[in-house]
Design a protein around this motif. Sequence first.
Motif, PDB file in Angstrom:
ATOM      1  N   PHE A  53       0.794  -1.217   0.043  1.00  0.00           N
ATOM      2  CA  PHE A  53      -0.106   0.001  -0.082  1.00  0.00           C
ATOM      3  C   PHE A  53       1.033   1.259   0.072  1.00  0.00           C
ATOM      4  O   PHE A  53       0.507   2.199  -0.760  1.00  0.00           O
ATOM      5  CB  PHE A  53      -1.003  -0.029   1.268  1.00  0.00           C
ATOM      6  CG  PHE A  53      -1.657   1.125   1.396  1.00  0.00           C
ATOM      7  CD1 PHE A  53      -2.945   1.292   0.564  1.00  0.00           C
ATOM      8  CD2 PHE A  53      -1.518   2.203   2.178  1.00  0.00           C
ATOM      9  CE1 PHE A  53      -3.680   2.429   0.539  1.00  0.00           C
ATOM     10  CE2 PHE A  53      -2.416   3.438   2.431  1.00  0.00           C
ATOM     11  CZ  PHE A  53      -3.513   3.398   1.494  1.00  0.00           C
ATOM     12  N   GLY A  54       1.782   1.090   0.958  1.00  0.00           N
ATOM     13  CA  GLY A  54       2.792   2.356   0.768  1.00  0.00           C
ATOM     14  C   GLY A  54       3.601   2.533  -0.275  1.00  0.00           C
ATOM     15  O   GLY A  54       3.768   3.763  -0.736  1.00  0.00           O
ATOM     16  N   TRP A  55       4.027   1.513  -1.049  1.00  0.00           N
ATOM     17  CA  TRP A  55       4.737   1.375  -2.217  1.00  0.00           C
ATOM     18  C   TRP A  55       3.950   2.142  -3.246  1.00  0.00           C
ATOM     19  O   TRP A  55       4.283   2.802  -4.166  1.00  0.00           O
ATOM     20  CB  TRP A  55       5.339   0.246  -2.576  1.00  0.00           C
ATOM     21  CG  TRP A  55       6.754  -0.327  -1.808  1.00  0.00           C
ATOM     22  CD1 TRP A  55       6.759  -1.055  -0.903  1.00  0.00           C
ATOM     23  CD2 TRP A  55       7.956   0.406  -2.096  1.00  0.00           C
ATOM     24  NE1 TRP A  55       7.938  -0.937  -0.321  1.00  0.00           N
ATOM     25  CE2 TRP A  55       8.723  -0.263  -0.931  1.00  0.00           C
ATOM     26  CE3 TRP A  55       8.464   1.271  -2.976  1.00  0.00           C
ATOM     27  CZ2 TRP A  55      10.247   0.178  -0.982  1.00  0.00           C
ATOM     28  CZ3 TRP A  55       9.732   1.581  -2.925  1.00  0.00           C
ATOM     29  CH2 TRP A  55      10.621   1.241  -1.797  1.00  0.00           C
ATOM     30  N   ILE A  56       2.898   1.786  -3.305  1.00  0.00           N
ATOM     31  CA  ILE A  56       1.859   2.169  -4.409  1.00  0.00           C
ATOM     32  C   ILE A  56       1.649   3.716  -4.293  1.00  0.00           C
ATOM     33  O   ILE A  56       1.688   4.364  -5.449  1.00  0.00           O
ATOM     34  CB  ILE A  56       0.317   1.579  -4.161  1.00  0.00           C
ATOM     35  CG1 ILE A  56       0.576   0.083  -4.752  1.00  0.00           C
ATOM     36  CG2 ILE A  56      -0.665   2.302  -5.175  1.00  0.00           C
ATOM     37  CD1 ILE A  56      -0.728  -0.849  -4.479  1.00  0.00           C
ATOM     38  N   ILE A 113       2.817   6.469  -7.194  1.00  0.00           N
ATOM     39  CA  ILE A 113       1.876   7.226  -7.741  1.00  0.00           C
ATOM     40  C   ILE A 113       2.300   8.689  -7.661  1.00  0.00           C
ATOM     41  O   ILE A 113       2.303   9.464  -8.568  1.00  0.00           O
ATOM     42  CB  ILE A 113       0.522   7.096  -7.002  1.00  0.00           C
ATOM     43  CG1 ILE A 113      -0.061   5.697  -7.528  1.00  0.00           C
ATOM     44  CG2 ILE A 113      -0.485   8.291  -7.476  1.00  0.00           C
ATOM     45  CD1 ILE A 113      -1.404   5.339  -7.003  1.00  0.00           C
ATOM     46  N   ILE A 114       2.690   9.007  -6.364  1.00  0.00           N
ATOM     47  CA  ILE A 114       2.993  10.478  -6.102  1.00  0.00           C
ATOM     48  C   ILE A 114       4.512  10.950  -6.729  1.00  0.00           C
ATOM     49  O   ILE A 114       4.846  11.943  -6.980  1.00  0.00           O
ATOM     50  CB  ILE A 114       2.900  11.046  -4.724  1.00  0.00           C
ATOM     51  CG1 ILE A 114       4.060  10.432  -4.076  1.00  0.00           C
ATOM     52  CG2 ILE A 114       1.607  10.664  -4.278  1.00  0.00           C
ATOM     53  CD1 ILE A 114       3.840  10.796  -2.475  1.00  0.00           C
ATOM     54  N   ALA A 119       9.158  18.205  -2.386  1.00  0.00           N
ATOM     55  CA  ALA A 119       8.333  17.646  -1.283  1.00  0.00           C
ATOM     56  C   ALA A 119       7.712  16.472  -1.631  1.00  0.00           C
ATOM     57  O   ALA A 119       7.609  15.724  -0.744  1.00  0.00           O
ATOM     58  CB  ALA A 119       7.331  18.808  -0.993  1.00  0.00           C
ATOM     59  N   LEU A 120       7.230  16.289  -2.900  1.00  0.00           N
ATOM     60  CA  LEU A 120       6.664  14.805  -3.020  1.00  0.00           C
ATOM     61  C   LEU A 120       7.565  13.825  -3.062  1.00  0.00           C
ATOM     62  O   LEU A 120       7.301  12.800  -2.694  1.00  0.00           O
ATOM     63  CB  LEU A 120       5.974  15.065  -4.570  1.00  0.00           C
ATOM     64  CG  LEU A 120       4.952  15.811  -4.961  1.00  0.00           C
ATOM     65  CD1 LEU A 120       4.288  16.011  -6.272  1.00  0.00           C
ATOM     66  CD2 LEU A 120       3.609  15.359  -3.955  1.00  0.00           C
ATOM     67  N   TRP A 121       8.683  13.872  -3.486  1.00  0.00           N
ATOM     68  CA  TRP A 121       9.944  12.839  -3.247  1.00  0.00           C
ATOM     69  C   TRP A 121       9.737  12.521  -2.027  1.00  0.00           C
ATOM     70  O   TRP A 121       9.918  11.371  -1.426  1.00  0.00           O
ATOM     71  CB  TRP A 121      11.138  13.532  -3.780  1.00  0.00           C
ATOM     72  CG  TRP A 121      12.260  12.474  -3.147  1.00  0.00           C
ATOM     73  CD1 TRP A 121      12.727  11.719  -4.151  1.00  0.00           C
ATOM     74  CD2 TRP A 121      13.120  12.711  -2.471  1.00  0.00           C
ATOM     75  NE1 TRP A 121      13.782  10.876  -3.432  1.00  0.00           N
ATOM     76  CE2 TRP A 121      14.027  11.670  -2.440  1.00  0.00           C
ATOM     77  CE3 TRP A 121      13.138  13.704  -1.258  1.00  0.00           C
ATOM     78  CZ2 TRP A 121      15.175  11.556  -1.363  1.00  0.00           C
ATOM     79  CZ3 TRP A 121      14.357  13.367  -0.159  1.00  0.00           C
ATOM     80  CH2 TRP A 121      15.249  12.403  -0.399  1.00  0.00           C
ATOM     81  N   ALA A 151      12.118  -0.358  -6.446  1.00  0.00           N
ATOM     82  CA  ALA A 151      11.269   1.023  -5.974  1.00  0.00           C
ATOM     83  C   ALA A 151      10.450   1.162  -7.295  1.00  0.00           C
ATOM     84  O   ALA A 151      10.907   0.735  -8.434  1.00  0.00           O
ATOM     85  CB  ALA A 151      11.828   2.285  -5.862  1.00  0.00           C
ATOM     86  N   GLY A 152       9.308   1.913  -7.204  1.00  0.00           N
ATOM     87  CA  GLY A 152       8.467   2.069  -8.409  1.00  0.00           C
ATOM     88  C   GLY A 152       7.873   0.908  -9.061  1.00  0.00           C
ATOM     89  O   GLY A 152       7.801   0.055  -8.503  1.00  0.00           O
TER      90      GLY A 152
END
Length: 223
Positions: free
Chosen positions: A71-74, A78-79, A126-128, A217-218
């Motif tokens: 869930f956290g990786w999704i 996405i962001i 910030a999104l990173w 990642a991703g």
Amino acid sequence: MSALTELVAANVAFVGTHFAMSHPLRAPLVGVLGNVGFQIAYSLVSFATLGWIYFAFKAAPAADLPGSGDFGWIIATIITLPAMILLAGSYVSNPAMPTPKAAEQARAEPKGVFKVTRHPMMWSFALWAFSHIAIHYSWRTMITASAMGFLALVGAHLQDRKKQVLMGEAWAEWESKTSFWPRWSAIFGAGAFPWAVGLIFFVFFCWLHLPIGGVPAGIWRWF
């Protein structure tokens, strides 16, 4: 805990010196060192404190939090995509950059990622940071990501104040036509260049996460 304490100190030093040298100490230091000397000093301090973060980060425990699972990786994946789109578009006609055309660009109609926010680069950072916080992987990641997110968003606010002084009416006009907070629906109209380069950034940096960070990642986490 000593390793984490040092990491906190390193992040505070990086963020604190960045704010200090970008704002209250900038004019006095330029007066003493000159523009070129100031840029050299600024770069040296930035690289030194960033290097301290790197070594303190490496010394701190890895994967010492339970993590948020897929869930956290999704969420992180996405962001990260809009972060890369904003980053790619932030280099084109950006009046926040110290260029001779800054005032002219500020008086023009916003286009590209500036339809989303007048601080696309800051919001990309910030999104990173938020993407790493969402994973809840380790304290060292939480500390460093939180510091970088704080630096990006508070730095964007302070940049507005600085540009109001330096650029006057031109920046006031730019502020009236743009938004500090992202208008996410506008990202779909950011244009072909930010999307194309942003997608390349997204795929590349997600891939780079494994050889550098040791964690897939991703999209590479599932493929």
